[in-house]
Scaffold this active site. Structure first.
Site, PDB file in Angstrom:
ATOM      1  N   CYS A  11       0.803  -1.209   0.000  1.00  0.00           N
ATOM      2  CA  CYS A  11       0.000   0.000   0.000  1.00  0.00           C
ATOM      3  C   CYS A  11       0.840   1.265   0.000  1.00  0.00           C
ATOM      4  O   CYS A  11       2.001   1.264   0.400  1.00  0.00           O
ATOM      5  CB  CYS A  11      -0.885   0.054   1.247  1.00  0.00           C
ATOM      6  SG  CYS A  11      -1.930  -1.364   1.456  1.00  0.00           S
ATOM      7  N   GLY A  37       0.869   0.139  -5.272  1.00  0.00           N
ATOM      8  CA  GLY A  37      -0.409  -0.575  -5.275  1.00  0.00           C
ATOM      9  C   GLY A  37      -1.243  -0.156  -6.457  1.00  0.00           C
ATOM     10  O   GLY A  37      -1.561   1.016  -6.596  1.00  0.00           O
ATOM     11  N   ASN A 112      -0.989   1.395   5.734  1.00  0.00           N
ATOM     12  CA  ASN A 112       0.087   0.666   5.071  1.00  0.00           C
ATOM     13  C   ASN A 112       0.763  -0.172   6.131  1.00  0.00           C
ATOM     14  O   ASN A 112       1.263   0.358   7.118  1.00  0.00           O
ATOM     15  CB  ASN A 112       1.086   1.646   4.445  1.00  0.00           C
ATOM     16  CG  ASN A 112       2.256   0.925   3.793  1.00  0.00           C
ATOM     17  OD1 ASN A 112       2.154  -0.253   3.465  1.00  0.00           O
ATOM     18  ND2 ASN A 112       3.365   1.612   3.617  1.00  0.00           N
ATOM     19  N   GLY A 113       0.757  -1.486   5.931  1.00  0.00           N
ATOM     20  CA  GLY A 113       1.341  -2.387   6.919  1.00  0.00           C
ATOM     21  C   GLY A 113       0.475  -3.609   7.112  1.00  0.00           C
ATOM     22  O   GLY A 113      -0.392  -3.898   6.269  1.00  0.00           O
ATOM     23  N   CYS A 246      12.017  -1.332   7.222  1.00  0.00           N
ATOM     24  CA  CYS A 246      12.128  -2.327   6.142  1.00  0.00           C
ATOM     25  C   CYS A 246      13.299  -1.985   5.222  1.00  0.00           C
ATOM     26  O   CYS A 246      13.291  -0.956   4.541  1.00  0.00           O
ATOM     27  CB  CYS A 246      10.822  -2.334   5.340  1.00  0.00           C
ATOM     28  SG  CYS A 246      10.901  -3.367   3.873  1.00  0.00           S
ATOM     29  N   TYR A 252      14.133  -2.513  -3.459  1.00  0.00           N
ATOM     30  CA  TYR A 252      13.193  -2.662  -4.569  1.00  0.00           C
ATOM     31  C   TYR A 252      11.935  -1.797  -4.492  1.00  0.00           C
ATOM     32  O   TYR A 252      11.508  -1.239  -5.484  1.00  0.00           O
ATOM     33  CB  TYR A 252      12.787  -4.131  -4.700  1.00  0.00           C
ATOM     34  CG  TYR A 252      11.636  -4.357  -5.624  1.00  0.00           C
ATOM     35  CD1 TYR A 252      11.743  -4.048  -6.981  1.00  0.00           C
ATOM     36  CD2 TYR A 252      10.417  -4.825  -5.162  1.00  0.00           C
ATOM     37  CE1 TYR A 252      10.667  -4.222  -7.837  1.00  0.00           C
ATOM     38  CE2 TYR A 252       9.345  -5.005  -6.016  1.00  0.00           C
ATOM     39  CZ  TYR A 252       9.467  -4.703  -7.355  1.00  0.00           C
ATOM     40  OH  TYR A 252       8.404  -4.878  -8.191  1.00  0.00           O
ATOM     41  N   CYS A 392       7.414 -12.170   4.378  1.00  0.00           N
ATOM     42  CA  CYS A 392       7.248 -10.973   5.201  1.00  0.00           C
ATOM     43  C   CYS A 392       5.863 -10.984   5.843  1.00  0.00           C
ATOM     44  O   CYS A 392       4.880 -11.307   5.186  1.00  0.00           O
ATOM     45  CB  CYS A 392       7.401  -9.720   4.330  1.00  0.00           C
ATOM     46  SG  CYS A 392       7.086  -8.192   5.229  1.00  0.00           S
ATOM     47  N   CYS A 443      14.722  -4.004   9.704  1.00  0.00           N
ATOM     48  CA  CYS A 443      14.171  -5.357   9.611  1.00  0.00           C
ATOM     49  C   CYS A 443      14.685  -5.980   8.321  1.00  0.00           C
ATOM     50  O   CYS A 443      14.451  -5.442   7.234  1.00  0.00           O
ATOM     51  CB  CYS A 443      12.639  -5.316   9.598  1.00  0.00           C
ATOM     52  SG  CYS A 443      11.906  -6.950   9.296  1.00  0.00           S
ATOM     53  N   CYS A 446      13.274 -10.975   5.759  1.00  0.00           N
ATOM     54  CA  CYS A 446      13.095 -11.722   4.514  1.00  0.00           C
ATOM     55  C   CYS A 446      14.418 -12.344   4.049  1.00  0.00           C
ATOM     56  O   CYS A 446      14.422 -13.307   3.292  1.00  0.00           O
ATOM     57  CB  CYS A 446      12.478 -10.853   3.424  1.00  0.00           C
ATOM     58  SG  CYS A 446      13.325  -9.295   3.120  1.00  0.00           S
TER      59      CYS A 446
END
Lengths: 473, 473, 473, 473
Positions: A11, A37, A112-113, A246, A252, A392, A443, A446
């Site tokens: 999002c 999105g 968003n999350g 993140c 990316y 994730c 974080c 991933c």
């Protein structure tokens, strides 16, 4: 990583307070964040008395013709782009901002999350008689606010957020105020800007750029910002928590022209490319990116390697949601509709291809074959991040673990599968080189499986018992 | 009373349980009940596990193409036609059946009637944290059921209905059962039928006729009927109350081929016409109806008066929702698009015109003038009901008191306004003649002001604070 | 030249003969050629007996859902992308392929180019009783064929084409054959390919690539190729004429991964950039392209100049047809919705910006200002073609002469207007350097005013006397 | 004859000249003529310079929202309702008015009727190079006009009409004039009216009534009326021919409130009913019509027979184009969705049912059974016209001869098939009784097979070679 099946941002959110054309600025902000999105979008505005909303499926510019924008009147507005997870992605009622009329008036929220305890909270609320309208985790927050006992909206929001866990960059809109909150870990980005006396919040700075807003600062992890006619106030009402920004936003997700967590994404990617060139050199004639996301890293790699940078793959940008393939299948079809390999650039060359990540491996395999079909004599794939081994839980729509090729195969096995002459990933340390080696506060679950917040819910989505006849296939 | 501005029935409901093509039968039932509501319609079906729903604005045959009907799978289904009150009539989210997923699973409800304490109950529910999705009174019932403490759906429904007051003929659908309830006063009709082992409930018997169902009986006032795979059970869980069946169903609302409260509507109307002829005779050459609703009463009047029955007004049945009038206005336009006065029938004649009621008087005035313009030498208007002096609070969409011409003018004043040579209404006693003079058990508040249940709510509809940008003008 | 107001290609054409999924291949070919026209598209297929057609406004993937593709059955099909000239661009009836049923059966045609004597021919045909369905010049060809006296379709086509003058790459489809023709001057490209026994014709080779077709050769100027079940035949029935291949295809129109007139467009553009660096060097820190069309020339320039290549402008690819701008205007809005200037790349730098052409100058001016606003200390604009001084009459939608800034201003005046520190165009000789200096056979009228074929028509488009109520604003 | 499968009127036409809101009046006229065609409608208006057109599929009020009406500007307009014959009925391009731009400017035409030599003329025109846009016979007239040699539009129209044979009531619109023509036989009606200085032409007088126009007179067979700013002129340019006015307009097609060929349709039908009562009496208790078309004849029958008139069948007017029937079929479904038989009226009664005609017999059979199922002890069917034994070639969409039950069965056989206790048709003489027995000047070919104009065309419609992908099933 240009094709389907990869990691997808869930999002983007935008909010504007104090501007006579708030909804129009939010609309432009959503256009700038379209890469976060493309399945659905919505805007809710307030004229100080009532909320007006509009949501739709598809791209922002298709959903909002001028007549609709004009009806979204008022000096405050929030908006949302959605890239939904599985289960209900095509249902308009799951589009955001969610907007309700509860006992205290109207309230809208864009999120968003991803929450990690939403299922349990929902079950508790339903046991008390609450009726949900959607299947998105965000609606739990709305119901917690409606059931909260505090008097002011700010206190009710805090009361609700003290019960949820996980990743959230939230923007709320009530008739007379806009509230932006970022979770205490700071999983997802959220920035604050200013334009002609109005305030703007957005997932990325590229949204500020488009509306001529000056970048002020990030909304801090755990911070709640409240905008009213009296001005902007900042609070830190939530318990502190270890930082968990993140890292994949740099690799990316974010647009290259955005500034994320205070740094240029474009320069970060170029540096990832340079580090990769140093860690994994190979004798070659040219360096080519997998466009568009691989371009900065490839420029960095070529520069550090002292090799020519070429556009050996040309991207077709007029690409709709789906392409109809003949039954008599075409070679590399899924990749070819988006990328064309240029024989006149690649023929007879030893080629280094730079991409940002490998998810399932199927796309990389097609790209390598396509480049070889176009005449390359050697194909060396270089990935500007470590192997992605884990899904994730904090708001990115990833394949599950079993589908991530790097979760069960080593680099040599992957190389053989994708048929490259050589394959190298960036090291974990190399990924942090552009940050001066400082890993704290990020974080990288991933890549490492080190999850900062455990996932409480069952993971099996709620069994739907209601369907719209029109939505069924 | 063929034109806009009159009394309008609010809703029709249908339910089918135990038929392999339940939704198809409900669809046909709604077609037969289309006269009870043309603004919106919906069907919800159950296959025993999940509910599937579809709602739309407009006529039943436009809303439900075959592909949609086929997706409404299962052996049980309920449906609803809506003729909404002011405030949100065009909003799809106010269309019924309302359908929710709450803690105990899916539940749908279709409602004909109107609650008189919905506003107060909604305020209480919202204070506890409930979030409403629509502005219709029916949603209060859903939330009361969601918040009820009893274990079975039947008991939860009873727990909810013990709190609401007013008029309701309700049909509920859960994945495994269908529940039909009529309020203890029996304001609105509800009948039970049977077809090939399946059960059918509907507002009128004409819906049974179309699907080949045998008429069994009325659902009694205060009765709750529960249909499951085990069969049909009947309960009377609600406190007894004086009967208050709507007399206006006979006069105007119901289809003439329906049997309401055990009697033929067509024969009732003919009898109203005959009584009217005896009460208010006049020397004339022909008797004509205002089609279509005035036809049976006019046949009865002509028969009793020994005068020829003629179709002096021809109705145009291909009439859409709106007609675009030139700025250079046309005489009697509003009436003329639906009715044409036949000069060759009316010229030189003394004409008795039979209609069922007068609301504002404006339409009657246009009709009288149109008949006179077509050459009638005398125009005598005969109304097959008493003067309508009071609004309805039990599910009929009526003008408020100030707009009802008979609330502030006597018959002679009305006659002068509508420019008739004579005007006569049926007497209150005459209205009950076809029932053998028995008035007990009926609601005639619109003629007498004797309201069986007081109206508790403020009457000012809730101020909306949410709007869809697309719905605004 | 990324923004509105520039030169725009008028059309792209595709044809497939002898493939079981001909329409699907044509659809993919049109996707690959989407850059040649985004206003409308159409496909006509033949199953040997009847023609089936579908046309629509918008992008190819929106116009052709799978159900439509499946109905376009048969082994032969042709398609067309349209970027229409002024006057009726939004009218579906002007979309191509034009398709008619005339005395000899069905016939469809797709046309890339522009006739210079269509108005006169149309007037003559109308005087004889012909009735036109559209306002496009192409329809003249259809009527000439219908009125031709020859027996075979091939001969009728030749009879028609002997009367028209100007630019045309045409693809005809009859139930049993496909005919491709290129005008004797060869203004617009047209290539021939082969896939699994089927023939493909297309405006550019990138369409061949996507459907896995092997490039065979160009259709030659003046050549007519006829495909039937018997195979492919080639004729040269039209009088020879001097070559006039459009040089602008290399500079801007064609996709970089296409091969045009036998040469790689990408390599041509890189060479234009290298030549430009040699002709117009300047001391600077970085070279940036105006993406996407300026990328290859910028890579060539940077390489030849020995300077770093950077993506200083980031393009937003999720761009709809229109953006709604606030009344309170945003700086450089028209450019900013498509391009964002990166401060972290540009700040404090002397920047060389490479673009392919300047049309009105307004866009270039905005780009220069935007780069300077982002912190560049010097902005040097380099254009990889000579000044565009004249409109095109051969199928490109250009502004008229008065709007072309270079038609009335010298380079220094333009530099001042666009506020660059320096400005240089490629020389006319430099433009031909990548061709070994060989200028014969090309049309460069837009740079030189040397028109190979005079324009006969009045230039004022036919005054429409018919309008669709729905199309009016 | 209320149900599908019967005779269907092909078209209705309207024209208005000299009114500031011409298109709005035409729109209302088409609403009044909706019974003459419900498949498609169109309006073309002129502001003196240009024509504006809009056509659509469906009902007039759905096709023309106010915004469209407002765009149909100008003081002249024509319109058309279509009830097409087989083969292309759902194709918008076959909707009328046809409108073209030919060498002399714009021209539109609306046609009620059918040509008997259109195929031959079309073949000749195509051989000369004409390209047709539709498959309707009317387009032949347009092409003949375009190819005509005369100077004025009037003369070109005459030149064209001298070549066509068959039935036509035509309305043409050019930018500066409106021309109405009726064929020399006068097959189809066409009337002239006047409103506030403007002229109105229409198929029936009910269209004049709705727009407040005074009825002036019929357009005479063979007459051409030309309206310009100079006023109205009348010509008789076509060779005289024997009168052939359609008698079926009186029996079924026209609206009862229209005046056709100078007589009231309603009174004509009542008289047909009276005559029928005299010709075919039977002992019975009540007379009921098959509504709506059978009502006037039933009133006449009841009056002459001295029996009570009752509405034993109730019509459902909210009927869409199609109804979805359950697979588990419902008795008499096709009839029941439109008609409901009232047990309380019919039970125990000897019933005379009056209808206007029998086509295939299937509908009558269902009606008879439905009445008997509702309790009637005897069912006597009376038809207010002679047996229909032959198809119509002059603009009515009839089944072919083999499908007409009366073409191959005598009355007793038909009675047995429809299961009536008795069946009687009106005699041929009886049909003319209301005209004083005067048969000259009428076409009754559908009853007698005496065709006034032979049908030249093959009768097999042109084999289409073009299809729209969207239209296919």
């Amino acid at each position: 990583m240009p094709t389907e099946g990869g990691f997808r941002e869930k999002c983007g959110v935008v909010g504007v307070f104090g501007h006579p054309e708030a909804a129009n600025l939010v609309y432009l902000g959503l256009c700038a964040l379209q890469h976060r999105g493309q399945e659905a979008a919505g805007i809710v505005s307030s004229d100080g008395q009532v909320l007006v909303s509009h949501r739709g499926l598809g791209l922002v510019t298709d959903i909002f013709p001028e007549a609709i924008i004009r009806r979204l009147r008022g000096q405050a507005a929030i908006g949302h782009n959605r890239y939904s997870t599985t289960g209900g992605s095509q249902h308009l009622k799951n589009a955001q901002p969610l907007v309700v009329e509860y006992g205290r008036g109207g309230l809208a929220v864009a999120h968003n999350g991803n929450l990690v305890n939403a299922e349990r909270l929902r079950a508790e609320l339903e046991a008390r008689g609450s009726i949900f309208q959607s299947t998105v985790d965000t609606e739990v927050i709305i119901h917690l606010i409606a059931a909260a006992t505090a008097d002011t909206l700010e206190d009710r929001v805090v009361e609700a957020l003290q019960q949820v866990r996980g990743a959230y960059s939230l923007v709320f809109l009530a008739p007379d105020k806009l509230i932006a909150v970022r979770d205490p870990h700071g999983f997802r980005p959220l920035v604050l800007g200013r334009v002609k006396g109005a305030w703007v919040v957005a997932s990325e700075t590229c949204a500020l750029d488009l509306v001529d807003a000056e970048y002020e600062r990030e909304i801090e992890p755990g911070e709640m910002v409240v905008m009213t006619d009296e001005g902007l106030s900042s609070y830190h009402p939530l318990a502190k928590a270890p930082g968990a920004k993140c890292i994949f936003e740099y690799i990316y997700f974010a647009r290259p022209d955005s500034t994320i967590y205070g740094r240029s994404v474009y320069q970060a990617r170029k540096e990832l490319g340079r580090t990769l060139a140093r860690e994994a050199p190979v004798a070659a004639d040219i360096v080519i990116p997998v466009p568009d996301s691989g371009v900065p890293a490839a420029i960095g790699y070529a520069e550090a390697a002292g090799l020519p940078f070429e556009m050996g793959l040309i991207r077709n940008h007029y690409v709709g949601r789906t392409f109809i393939e003949p039954r008599d299948a075409i070679r590399h079809f899924g990749v070819k509709v988006k990328l064309n390999a240029q024989r006149n650039v690649l023929e007879g060359k030893r080629v280094i291809v730079v991409d940002d990540s490998i998810v399932r491996g199927t796309t990389s395999r097609k790209i390598v074959k396509m480049i070889r079909d176009a005449g390359a004599v050697e194909v060396h794939l270089r990935i500007s991040s470590p192997p992605t081994t884990n899904p994730c839980y904090y708001g990115i729509d990833t394949p599950n673990r079993a589908e991530l090729i790097a979760s069960s195969h080593d680099v040599e096995e992957i190389r053989r599968y994708i048929t490259a002459d050589s394959l190298a990933y960036l090291s974990e340390e190399g990924m942090y080189a552009f940050l001066g080696g400082e890993q704290a506060g990020f974080c990288d679950a991933c890549f490492t499986g080190r999850y900062p917040v455990p996932f409480e819910d069952t993971g099996t989505p709620r069994q739907l018992v209601l369907f719209e006849a029109q939505d069924e296939r």
